[in-house]
Design a protein around this motif. Structure first.
Motif, mmCIF file in Angstrom:
data_model
loop_
_atom_site.group_PDB
_atom_site.id
_atom_site.type_symbol
_atom_site.label_atom_id
_atom_site.label_comp_id
_atom_site.label_asym_id
_atom_site.label_seq_id
_atom_site.Cartn_x
_atom_site.Cartn_y
_atom_site.Cartn_z
ATOM 1 N N VAL A 1 18.912 29.016 40.643
ATOM 2 C CA VAL A 1 19.685 29.571 41.786
ATOM 3 C C VAL A 1 20.829 29.185 41.641
ATOM 4 C CG1 VAL A 1 20.049 29.005 44.535
ATOM 5 C CG2 VAL A 1 17.668 28.814 43.350
ATOM 6 N N ASP A 2 21.679 30.360 42.077
ATOM 7 C CA ASP A 2 23.337 30.288 42.020
ATOM 8 C C ASP A 2 23.708 29.064 42.950
ATOM 9 O OD1 ASP A 2 26.047 30.800 42.032
ATOM 10 O OD2 ASP A 2 25.843 32.917 42.663
ATOM 11 N N THR A 3 24.151 28.058 42.404
ATOM 12 C CA THR A 3 24.662 26.934 43.462
ATOM 13 C C THR A 3 26.019 27.150 44.002
ATOM 14 O OG1 THR A 3 25.387 25.912 41.326
ATOM 15 C CG2 THR A 3 23.116 25.297 42.202
ATOM 16 N N THR A 4 26.650 28.395 43.795
ATOM 17 C CA THR A 4 27.968 28.672 44.266
ATOM 18 C C THR A 4 28.023 29.752 45.180
ATOM 19 O OG1 THR A 4 28.620 30.042 42.554
ATOM 20 C CG2 THR A 4 29.133 27.944 42.275
ATOM 21 N N HIS A 5 26.834 30.241 45.421
ATOM 22 C CA HIS A 5 26.790 31.331 46.425
ATOM 23 C C HIS A 5 27.201 30.989 47.731
ATOM 24 C CE1 HIS A 5 25.059 34.714 48.587
ATOM 25 N NE2 HIS A 5 24.878 35.340 47.388
ATOM 26 N N GLU A 6 27.947 32.106 48.455
ATOM 27 C CA GLU A 6 28.507 31.635 49.635
ATOM 28 C C GLU A 6 27.544 31.432 50.729
ATOM 29 O OE1 GLU A 6 30.898 35.368 50.662
ATOM 30 O OE2 GLU A 6 28.815 36.362 51.099
ATOM 31 N N ASP A 7 26.363 32.013 50.765
ATOM 32 C CA ASP A 7 25.608 31.756 51.673
ATOM 33 C C ASP A 7 24.465 30.770 51.497
ATOM 34 O OD1 ASP A 7 24.755 32.692 54.269
ATOM 35 O OD2 ASP A 7 23.791 34.431 53.985
ATOM 36 N N GLY B 1 11.574 45.969 50.223
ATOM 37 C CA GLY B 1 12.948 46.137 50.829
ATOM 38 C C GLY B 1 13.412 45.064 51.501
ATOM 39 N N ILE B 2 13.373 43.806 50.921
ATOM 40 C CA ILE B 2 13.889 42.519 51.613
ATOM 41 C C ILE B 2 15.240 42.468 50.808
ATOM 42 C CG2 ILE B 2 13.522 40.177 51.960
ATOM 43 C CD1 ILE B 2 11.301 41.894 53.042
ATOM 44 N N TYR B 3 16.297 42.295 52.001
ATOM 45 C CA TYR B 3 17.635 42.303 51.640
ATOM 46 C C TYR B 3 17.763 40.763 51.384
ATOM 47 C CZ TYR B 3 22.847 42.937 52.049
ATOM 48 O OH TYR B 3 24.044 43.130 51.823
ATOM 49 N N SER B 4 18.434 40.164 50.394
ATOM 50 C CA SER B 4 18.737 38.711 50.288
ATOM 51 C C SER B 4 19.953 38.528 49.160
ATOM 52 C CB SER B 4 17.474 37.818 50.052
ATOM 53 O OG SER B 4 17.714 36.789 49.978
ATOM 54 N N SER B 5 20.251 37.222 49.047
ATOM 55 C CA SER B 5 21.389 36.763 48.284
ATOM 56 C C SER B 5 21.199 37.015 46.747
ATOM 57 C CB SER B 5 21.610 35.454 48.668
ATOM 58 O OG SER B 5 20.242 34.419 48.452
ATOM 59 N N THR B 6 22.087 37.621 46.019
ATOM 60 C CA THR B 6 21.997 37.759 44.482
ATOM 61 C C THR B 6 23.372 36.779 44.054
ATOM 62 O OG1 THR B 6 23.034 39.818 44.678
ATOM 63 C CG2 THR B 6 20.468 39.709 44.557
ATOM 64 N N PRO B 7 23.290 36.586 42.891
ATOM 65 C CA PRO B 7 24.398 35.833 41.980
ATOM 66 C C PRO B 7 25.899 36.419 42.249
ATOM 67 C CG PRO B 7 22.460 35.650 40.641
ATOM 68 C CD PRO B 7 22.074 36.785 41.619
ATOM 69 N N GLY B 8 26.668 35.650 42.273
ATOM 70 C CA GLY B 8 28.156 35.913 42.647
ATOM 71 C C GLY B 8 28.356 36.302 44.033
ATOM 72 N N SER B 9 27.614 35.755 44.955
ATOM 73 C CA SER B 9 27.888 35.933 46.270
ATOM 74 C C SER B 9 27.650 37.284 46.831
ATOM 75 C CB SER B 9 29.410 35.535 46.776
ATOM 76 O OG SER B 9 29.372 34.056 46.742
ATOM 77 N N HIS B 10 26.771 37.901 45.947
ATOM 78 C CA HIS B 10 26.247 39.391 46.461
ATOM 79 C C HIS B 10 25.059 39.368 47.075
ATOM 80 C CE1 HIS B 10 29.492 40.864 44.183
ATOM 81 N NE2 HIS B 10 29.303 40.258 43.023
ATOM 82 N N TYR B 11 24.550 40.623 47.255
ATOM 83 C CA TYR B 11 23.080 40.853 48.269
ATOM 84 C C TYR B 11 22.505 42.024 47.714
ATOM 85 C CZ TYR B 11 25.733 37.207 51.053
ATOM 86 O OH TYR B 11 26.397 36.231 51.656
#
Length: 522
Positions: free
Chosen positions: A67-73, A429-439
Motif C-alpha cells: 500500500v502506498d503509505t504516502t497517498h494523500e487519501d 468500474g470501481i474508482y479508488s486510490s492508486t500510487p502517487g496520490s492518484h485515482y
C-alpha cells in the motif's frame, strides 16, 4: 490472477452489449432506490443510521502487493505501530519484526523486493522436473509421473498460449503504429480514424477493432495505454517471469524457502515496488471520508495495516500463512485477501494460519477470482475448506457485481459457486486510490472483496462486541436478494442463470440492512 483475461472478457461483452461500463465515482456506496445503481447503501446508512453514533477504530489488514503509505487519501487511516521506532533497525516491540511501522513485507528484505514471480504451476514443474527430468528417462511406473505429465502438459499449453498471444498483440501494435504514421497522427480522434482509407485487409481489420474499442475510452491515448500497452506488458510478464522455469527471484528474500513453517523474515517496506493493486483495495475499504480528496471508503474509522505478500505472479503459501499470522498477532480484526491461484502445495500451512486467526476472533474476506469459473468445481486457493474437510467459520467468499439491476448484474469475469461463494458485491468500474496520490477505475473480485471488508469493519466499529462469526452472519443474512435472471459466461458464451446458482445467499451485500440487523444482536 489473469488480469488481461478479465479485461479481454469485459471488452468483448461491452462491445456485445451484455454489460455497461460503470464510470460513476463512489457508486459502490450508493443506494439502488435513491441513486438507481446497485451499490450497498453506505451513504444512506451513515445519514440515517449512524448519525451521532460513536465508533471505535478497527484494524484492517490488507494482504496484497503493498500500500502506498504516502497517498494523500490514505495517510490518515494507516495503522501505525506506536511501539516501534521508525528507522532504527531494531525490533523495539519484540514482535520479531524490526521497523514494522505500517505493516510488514514477506516478499522482500533489506536487499530489495520481489516484484515479479512465477505462477505456482511453474514452481511445481520446476521442482518436479528435478525428480523426473526428461519424461523419456524415467520408468513408466515411477510414482507421480502421471501427475507430472498432466501438469507439464498444462504448463506447456499456458506457455504456448502466452507466447502466441504476445506475438499477436505485438504484431497488431506494430501494424497500428505503421498505420498511424501514414495517418500522420499518433493520437487520432474516432472521426479521424474513420476518415482513414485502409491500404490493405490488415489495416481494415485494425481500423475496425480500434474504432469499436474507442467507444469505451475518452481518447486514443487512454485506449492505447489501458488496452494495448497493458496487454503487451501482461504477456511479457507471463513469458519472461510467470511461466519462465529459469526465473526464480526468491533468493532476495533470504529465507529458507524449503521450510514452510519459518516465520520471521522480510522487511518493513510495506509499500514495495508496485503497490497499485493494494493501494486500490485499501482505498475502497477506508479512504478518508468527506475530506475533499479522491474517494470515500466504506468504513469511516479504520486503521489500514499493509501486509505485503502478493507479487506480480502467484503468491506463495508460506508468505500468505505468515501474513495472516502477522495480521492476527498485531490486532487486525478483519483481513482482506484479494488474491488467488489454482494450486496450493503447502495448503496445510495456510490452513493452520487461518485457524489461528479465527481463534483470535478475526474475520477473513477473500475474493472469488476473475476467470468466470465455477469454483465449486475448479479449485481456487486459498480456500475456506481445510484439507481434512472442515470449513473455516469466519470466512466470506466474494463474487463481483455490476451497477445495473438487470441481467448484467453478475460481473461476467467473476468466479461463482453455489456452495463456495457467499455473496456478491460491487466490482465493476470501481474508482479508488492508486500510487502517487492518484485515482483510477479497476474491475475485479479484488475490488468486490474490500467492499465487503469495509462493511465488516464498519459493523465491528459501531458494534465492537460482536464476534467475527456474528458479523459474517449479519452480512450474509442482510443481502439484497436478486430474484431476476442474470447472465454469466460459461465456456466463453453467455448463459442465463439465477443468482442463487452463483452464491449461497443469492444476493448483493447491503450496509444499511446489515447495520439495522446488527443493532438487534446481543
Amino acid at each position: 490472477m489473469n488480469i488481461f483475461k478479465r479485461a479481454a472478457l469485459i471488452a468483448s461483452l461491452l462491445s456485445s452489449g451484455y454489460i455497461a461500463q460503470a464510470q460513476t465515482q463512489n457508486w459502490q456506496n450508493m443506494d439502488l432506490q435513491k441513486d438507481s445503481v446497485f451499490g450497498i447503501s453506505v451513504e444512506k446508512a451513515y445519514t440515517e443510521l449512524l448519525k451521532d453514533k460513536k465508533s471505535k477504530p478497527v484494524i484492517v489488514a490488507v494482504i496484497d502487493s503493498g500500500v502506498d503509505t504516502t497517498h494523500e487519501d490514505l495517510k490518515s487511516v494507516l495503522w501505525v505501530n506506536a511501539k516501534e521506532k521508525r528507522g532504527n533497525g531494531k525490533d523495539d516491540d519484540k514482535n520479531h519484526y524490526a521497523d514494522d511501522i505500517n505493516g510488514w513485507n514477506f516478499i522482500g528484505s533489506t536487499k530489495g523486493n520481489v516484484d515479479y514471480d512465477n505462477l505456482e504451476l511453474t514452481r511445481i514443474i520446476r521442482q518436479q522436473q528435478k525428480q523426473f527430468g526428461s519424461l523419456n528417462s524415467v520408468p513408466k511406473d515411477t510414482a507421480g509421473l502421471y501427475q507430472y505429465k498432466v501438469l507439464r502438459s498444462k504448463y506447456e499449453l499456458k506457455l504456448s498460449e502466452a507466447q502466441q498471444t504476445l506475438y499477436g498483440i505485438t504484431r497488431f501494435v506494430g501494424m497500428l503504429d505503421t498505420m498511424l504514421t501514414k495517418l500522420g497522427n499518433n493520437n487520432p480522434t474516432a472521426a479521424e480514424l474513420q476518415a482513414y482509407t485502409p491500404q490493405n485487409p490488415a489495416e481494415a481489420q485494425i481500423k475496425q477493432v480500434v474504432s469499436q474499442q474507442l467507444e469505451r475510452f475518452p481518447d486514443f491515448k487512454t485506449f492505447r495505454e489501458k488496452e494495448l500497452d497493458a496487454a503487451v506488458a501482461h504477456y511479457k510478464e507471463q513469458v519472461q517471469y510467470q511461466l519462465n522455469l529459469d526465473y526464480d527471484p526468491r533468493a532476495i528474500v533470504g529465507d529458507d524457502y524449503n521450510n514452510p513453517s519459518e516465520r520471521y523474515y522480510g522487511s518493513g517496506d510495506a509499500t514495495g515496488p508496485d503497490a497499485d493493486h493494494g493501494t486500490h483495495v485499501a482505498g475502497i475499504i477506508g479512504a478518508g471520508r468527506n475530506n475533499s480528496l479522491g474517494i470515500n471508503g466504506v468504513a469511516n474509522n479504520v486503521q489500514i495495516m499493509s501486509v505485503r505478500a502478493v507479487p506480480n505472479g502467484d503468491e506463495r503459501d508460506k508468505d500468505v500463512a505468515n501474513a495472516i499470522r502477522y495480521a492476527a498477532d498485531n490486532g487486525a480484526r478483519v483481513i482482506n485477501m484479494s488474491f488467488g491461484k489454482a494450486y496450493s502445495p503447502n495448503k496445510n500451512v495456510v490452513d493452520e494460519a487461518v485457524k489461528y486467526a479465527i481463534s483470535k476472533d478475526v474475520l477473513l474476506i477473500h475474493a472469488a477470482g476473475n476467470d468466470a469459473e465455477n469454483i465449486d468445481v475448479t479449485p481456487n486457493y486459498p480456500s475456506r475448506v481445510y484439507q481434512n474437510g472442515d470449513t473455516a467459520t469466519a470466512w466470506i467468499e466474494v463474487g463481483a457485481s455490476g451497477p445495473d439491476n438487470d441481467e448484467t448484474l453478475a460481473a461476467p469475469f467473476s468466479n461463482y459457486g453455489k456452495i463456495s461463494v457467499d455473496v456478491f458485491a460491487p466490482g465493476v468500474g470501481i474508482y479508488s486510490s492508486t500510487p502517487g496520490s492518484h485515482y483510477d477505475y479497476h474491475d475485479g473480485t479484488s475490488m468486490a472483496a474490500p467492499v465487503v471488508t469495509g462493511l465488516a469493519a464498519l459493523i465491528r466499529s459501531y458494534y465492537p462486541k460482536l464476534s467475527a462469526v456474528q458479523v459474517k452472519d449479519i452480512i450474509l443474512k442482510s443481502v439484497i436478494k436478486v430474484d431476476h435472471p442474470v447472465t454469466i459466461v460459461e465456456d466463453g458464451q453467455p448463459k442465463t442463470v439465477q443468482m442463487t446458482d452463483l452464491c449461497r445467499t443469492g444476493g448483493v451485500v447491503n450496509a444499511y440492512k446489515a447495520l439495522e440487523l446488527a443493532a438487534t444482536y446481543k
